[in-house]
Motif scaffolding. Structure first.
Motif, PDB file in Angstrom:
ATOM      1  N   ASP A  69       0.842  -1.187   0.000  1.00 17.99           N
ATOM      2  CA  ASP A  69       0.000   0.000   0.000  1.00 17.99           C
ATOM      3  C   ASP A  69       0.881   1.243   0.000  1.00 17.99           C
ATOM      4  N   PRO A  90      -1.461  -4.689   0.767  1.00 16.24           N
ATOM      5  CA  PRO A  90      -2.711  -4.026   0.363  1.00 16.24           C
ATOM      6  C   PRO A  90      -3.933  -4.884   0.648  1.00 16.24           C
ATOM      7  N   THR A 125      -1.220   1.746  -4.758  1.00 17.56           N
ATOM      8  CA  THR A 125      -0.154   0.816  -4.404  1.00 17.56           C
ATOM      9  C   THR A 125       1.170   1.276  -5.000  1.00 17.56           C
TER      10      THR A 125
END
Length: 215
Positions: free
Chosen positions: A134, A141, A183
């Protein structure tokens, strides 16, 4: 002979170490375009190799929907090359080509996204020490981010792959698909890790050669 090879290798190591630029070890190491391209190539090649029988069967099923009446016109008829291509185009139609590509891309996506959800990376990225994280937390993520990220490859590649090359023009090395999914990709291995593996392999080969000569 072995001693000469060792001395030569040590000189090469010394030169490579001397010329290496100082590296900033603070903060995350964002993966560059070269590493990510190699990792993606490994993933796609491996999946196509493993899934080729399935893709071939899908292609046969999809193109079985073609207009066989038009295809039958090619048998025993003297058409020019341009006419033959025109008949083939009308028989198979653009829709079948698009359908076949979409099905294969969806299957590849299921494997890639599945591996990312379970392991946080794919085989290609693992081999190069890369991991998807992330952007804000640098942690694993959420599942939806992996899905959005894979779908984000569509706009990233359709426009002359501008969204992919965008990785080289920002500090965090993010493509359009990374922006959509919030991301980024980082390298979890320290600087010089690959060079250390080369030196370790060299020392192992030298040791093995010495043992063989003694025997």
């Amino acid at each position: 002979m072995i001693e000469k090879l060792e001395k030569l290798f040590d000189k090469l190591v010394a030169k490579a170490t001397f010329r290496r630029r100082p590296v900033d070890e603070t903060g995350p190491r964002y993966a560059d375009l070269n590493d990510r391209a190699i990792a993606a190539a490994i993933d796609v090649f491996l999946l196509y190799f493993l899934l080729f029988p399935l893709f071939l069967w899908i292609q046969m099923q999809v193109f079985s929907l073609a207009d066989h009446e038009k295809l039958s016109q090619l048998q025993g008829s003297a058409f020019s090359l341009s006419q033959q291509l025109s008949i083939l185009w009308e028989a198979y139609q653009l829709q079948l080509w698009v359908l076949n590509c979409c099905i294969q891309i969806m299957i590849i996506g299921m494997f890639i996204v599945g591996a990312q959800i379970v392991y946080g990376t794919t085989l290609g990225k693992y081999l190069l020490g890369l991991r998807i994280v992330d952007m804000k937390t640098l942690e694993k993520p959420a599942r939806w981010q992996y899905v959005v990220r894979y779908l984000g490859y569509i706009p990233s590649t359709l426009l002359l792959m501008i969204g992919i090359f965008w990785i080289s023009f920002n500090k965090e090395r993010r493509g359009w698909h990374d922006y959509l999914a919030r991301t980024t990709v980082i390298n979890i291995r320290p600087h010089g890790w690959y060079w250390q593996q080369v030196k370790r392999l060299w020392r192992w080969c030298v040791g093995l050669l010495r043992r063989e000569l003694k025997n």
